[in-house]
Scaffold this active site. Structure first.
Site, mmCIF file in Angstrom:
data_model
loop_
_atom_site.group_PDB
_atom_site.id
_atom_site.type_symbol
_atom_site.label_atom_id
_atom_site.label_comp_id
_atom_site.label_asym_id
_atom_site.label_seq_id
_atom_site.Cartn_x
_atom_site.Cartn_y
_atom_site.Cartn_z
ATOM 1 N N GLU A 9 16.735 -3.906 8.447
ATOM 2 C CA GLU A 9 15.578 -3.299 7.781
ATOM 3 C C GLU A 9 15.467 -1.807 8.005
ATOM 4 O OE1 GLU A 9 15.433 -5.943 9.883
ATOM 5 O OE2 GLU A 9 13.562 -7.038 9.601
ATOM 6 N N ASP A 82 15.009 -9.146 10.607
ATOM 7 C CA ASP A 82 14.326 -9.690 11.787
ATOM 8 C C ASP A 82 14.264 -11.221 11.753
ATOM 9 O OD1 ASP A 82 13.931 -7.207 12.843
ATOM 10 O OD2 ASP A 82 11.831 -7.040 12.268
ATOM 11 N N ASP A 84 12.303 -13.797 11.654
ATOM 12 C CA ASP A 84 11.019 -14.441 11.362
ATOM 13 C C ASP A 84 10.918 -14.711 9.863
ATOM 14 O OD1 ASP A 84 10.618 -11.925 10.309
ATOM 15 O OD2 ASP A 84 9.130 -11.311 11.781
ATOM 16 N N GLU A 86 9.269 -13.140 7.480
ATOM 17 C CA GLU A 86 9.442 -11.940 6.665
ATOM 18 C C GLU A 86 10.913 -11.550 6.600
ATOM 19 O OE1 GLU A 86 7.178 -10.281 4.805
ATOM 20 O OE2 GLU A 86 5.744 -11.832 5.357
ATOM 21 N N TYR A 298 12.465 -9.585 20.797
ATOM 22 C CA TYR A 298 11.672 -9.498 19.575
ATOM 23 C C TYR A 298 10.192 -9.676 19.871
ATOM 24 C CZ TYR A 298 10.587 -9.891 14.628
ATOM 25 O OH TYR A 298 10.084 -9.670 13.368
ATOM 26 N N ARG A 300 7.522 -10.279 17.815
ATOM 27 C CA ARG A 300 6.662 -11.179 17.033
ATOM 28 C C ARG A 300 7.041 -12.610 17.397
ATOM 29 N NH1 ARG A 300 7.712 -6.972 13.397
ATOM 30 N NH2 ARG A 300 5.826 -5.776 12.912
ATOM 31 N N HIS A 344 12.507 -18.409 19.348
ATOM 32 C CA HIS A 344 12.215 -17.096 19.918
ATOM 33 C C HIS A 344 11.938 -17.248 21.411
ATOM 34 C CE1 HIS A 344 10.747 -15.169 15.907
ATOM 35 N NE2 HIS A 344 11.706 -16.032 15.715
#
Length: 695
Positions: A9, A82, A84, A86, A298, A300, A344
């Site tokens: 990203e 990432d 997740d 998104e 990470y 989140r 995670h």
């Protein structure tokens, strides 16, 4: 020419992982999402299974062209967004744009940006996870349906420019409900009576507990006088000493919500700032000889799981630094609440060996503070429990029982490094009692009665609002920061003394939604919807069915509200300040940073003024009044003679003058302690204050 193209990203992330992959890999950044629903229309076909219509985000044309050109030259493309929902959605849009076959194992996932993690991830690329994609898409469509169907109704019935969101509306309701609870609160009187006692040079306090074995609340002054009359000629005698050993365990390593809460408590960081800095630490920073390296895992996550290798590294560091006694007999793992993304880990340093002091020369002040918080929390989570001895002493004067309590730390354990902060309560003090014996007597104790009133519940801070949303199941960790930022920008709430206060607009919108959209504004329904979205993510529920069930009721409420709602007129409060440009009386408006004065003649007259509050203190330089002003980051107190006089205070003045130099006395706060000192203390020794009277 490189053999492989890797797409992430951000440029910072690209730089960090590019260092580990070598010359055969070209690493490029998509700069976040490349496709989204159009801004100018709903973009969702509600009559055909809620089919979304995605378009290229404006300004991303050159980025997509660059990625396509690079993709044509590469033997293989890896999508490393990432780990997740998104990130999976970004990878899915890139897969479509770059014509990567659906069954291609092109997705690379890693939870820390370190050499070993990157190399391991590229050894096991996988296909895109359709359940994660559906979960992200369902949330996006839900939010679009609510926002684009409900917001125009608010524009027509209340005020242009308003928006309503699935999560933000419930967050505003929590704040409004708390404010109304505070307004309706009826304070109740109660009294305390303390006995000030001394053994040798050590002072301690015993507080009235009750008569006999029953706890008694002193509700008025008459009851206090009765107590003091009862004990006035009696010695206070130690009747019972009870010692209890207790164990205090460390807190779990951070998840997203607890990181936001603790950074707010200890560092004063807003939630969005915390997440922005954490993103920098995750993506990688230049730390000297090591070059650019990801410093934390990470950020989140809602899982407290920790990799065994990280536990072992922490245990070795703890033993080297503190000794074997500080390493627990078994490695600590923590249980997460509710449904978690257990793939995670918790938020932790990628290496405990990078201690905060060694990184201080390479990080900004804010980066270092947050890294230190994350590092200390994780290391402490792997340390031995603290051992405390708690002592409770009862003293008798006739039938009246006074009680003193205190604790002694027998073994600090994790507390040698870190203790968790608290909302709305100062951190526990370890109060020590002197050595006491049963039947020990105190003649003529100094009894101090004090009147109190019960207090309403406190307004929400960012930290306590995050905690409430998490406990109620509203939103998910990644949504807390943007939700709070949105309700501030929309003017539904303001921050006063770091606490959320609803505006008149916020209360009107909440009342309107509660009357006409009970399902949307209902806390339990919102939490249930989040649980159903989690089932989509787990592949246990159909996303289209979820949307159909929600939209059926929502569309019905929309139609009824459109027909029944009348226009709500918001009257601006008129001030006694005259506009110096057109002569109208200015009105109070509320913006993101609180109230200000504006001319009601807008748009013909656009005059505005800051709303200043005198603090009852004059400038020691020129004698003009000091007023409270609000900067971008904090409140300060400046001279009304500005710009001719630039005197400013960054701490709240008390209204007293220093008895030594005459400068204003100020309040200072640190680590839950507040004291009063001279604003000019650098020019002379500190003036000690007892209560509010100079000694």
């Amino acid at each position: 020419m490189a053999d492989y193209l890797v797409i992430v990203e951000s440029p910072a992330k690209a730089k960090t992982i590019g260092k580990y992959l070598g010359k055969k890999y070209t690493v490029k950044a998509s700069m976040g999402h490349v496709r989204d629903l159009p801004k100018s229309q709903l973009g969702v076909d509600v009559e055909h299974h809620f089919e979304p219509h995605y378009i290229t985000i404006r300004g991303k044309g050159d980025v997509i062209k660059s990625l396509r050109d690079a993709g044509k030259k590469a033997k293989k493309i890896f999508l490393a967004a990432d780990p997740d929902r998104e990130g999976e959605a970004i990878a899915w849009h890139l897969q479509n744009i770059l014509d990567i076959p659906e069954d291609t194992p092109c997705r690379v996932v890693f939870h820390e940006i370190t050499k070993d993690a990157i190399k391991a991830a590229f050894q096991e690329p996988r296909k895109l996870n359709k359940d994660l994609i559906h979960a992200q898409q369902t949330r996006r469509i839900l939010d679009r349906l609510v926002g684009y169907r409900l917001s125009p109704l608010l524009w027509r019935k209340v005020k242009k420019g308003l928006s309503a969101g699935r999560v933000q509306s419930v967050a505003v309701r929590l704040i409004v409900d708390r404010e109304r609870e505070i307004r309706a609160f009826q304070p109740e009187e109660y009294w305390t009576v303390d006995a000030n006692l001394t053994v040798g040079r050590q002072k301690f306090i015993a507080r009235f507990y009750g008569y006999g074995n029953e706890k008694t609340v002193l509700q008025n002054e008459a009851e206090v006088k009765k107590l003091l009359e009862h004990v006035k000629d009696l010695p206070l005698v130690v009747s019972r000493i009870k010692k209890t050993d207790r164990k205090r365990n460390p807190s779990a390593p951070f998840i997203t919500s607890s990181l936001q809460q603790e950074a707010a408590r200890k560092l004063g960081f807003r939630a969005y700032r915390t997440m922005a800095i954490a993103q920098q630490l995750y993506e990688g920073l230049d730390v000297g000889d090591e070059g650019t390296v990801g410093l934390i895992t990470y950020m989140r996550t809602d899982s407290t799981r920790v990799a065994e290798s990280a536990q072992n590294e922490a245990a070795h560091w703890i033993e080297q630094r503190y000794g074997k006694d500080y390493v627990p007999s078994e490695r600590r793992q923590y249980t997460s609440k509710g449904v978690t993304q257990d793939a995670h880990e918790a938020i932790r340093p990628t290496s405990v060996l990078r201690d905060p002091e060694s990184l201080k020369p390479y990080l900004s002040k804010e980066q270092w503070k947050l890294y230190k918080l994350i590092w200390e929390r994780f290391v402490a989570s792997q340390m031995a429990s603290a051992q405390l001895e708690t002592t409770s002493v009862d003293l008798l004067a006739g039938e009246a029982v006074f009680r003193a309590t205190g604790s002694v730390v027998r073994f600090p354990g994790f507390m040698a490094l870190y203790t968790e902060g608290q909302d709305d309560v100062s951190e526990d003090e370890i109060k020590m009692l002197p050595a006491l014996k049963e039947n020990q007597s105190f003649d003529k104790p100094d009894y101090v009665p004090e009147q109190h009133f019960t207090q309403p519940p406190p307004r929400y801070s960012e930290s306590s609002l995050v905690k409430a949303m998490e406990e109620l199941g509203i939103g998910r960790p990644s949504t807390y920061a943007p939700t709070m930022d949105t309700i501030l920008k929309r003017g539904y709430v303001v921050l006063e003394n770091k606490r959320f206060v609803p505006t008149e607009l916020g209360e009107i919108v909440v009342d309107l939604l509660m009357k006409n959209f009970q399902q949307l504004i209902d806390v339990d329904f919102t939490a249930q919807l989040e649980s159903e979205l989690d089932l989509v993510e787990e592949g246990k529920a159909e996303w289209v069915n979820l949307l159909e069930n929600f939209y059926k009721e929502f569309e019905k409420e929309l139609s009824e509200a459109e027909a029944s709602l009348e226009h709500v007129q918001i009257q601006d409060e008129v001030s006694d300040v005259q506009c110096d440009k057109c002569g109208r009386m200015m009105v109070y408006k509320t913006g993101r940073y609180g109230k200000f004065l504006a001319c009601p003649g807008f748009p013909e007259c656009r005059n505005t003024k800051a709303l200043v509050k005198e603090v009852g203190v004059n400038c020691p330089k020129c004698g003009k009044p000091l007023v409270e002003r609000r900067g971008k980051k904090k409140v300060f107190y400046g001279c009304t003679g500005y710009p001719d006089c630039d005197y400013v205070l960054w701490n709240k003045p008390t209204g007293q003058d220093c008895p030594v130099c005459g400068y204003p006395m100020i309040e200072k706060t640190s680590k839950g302690k507040t004291w009063i000192t001279c604003s000019n203390e650098s020019a002379h020794p500190s003036v000690e204050i007892v209560g509010s009277v100079p000694k």
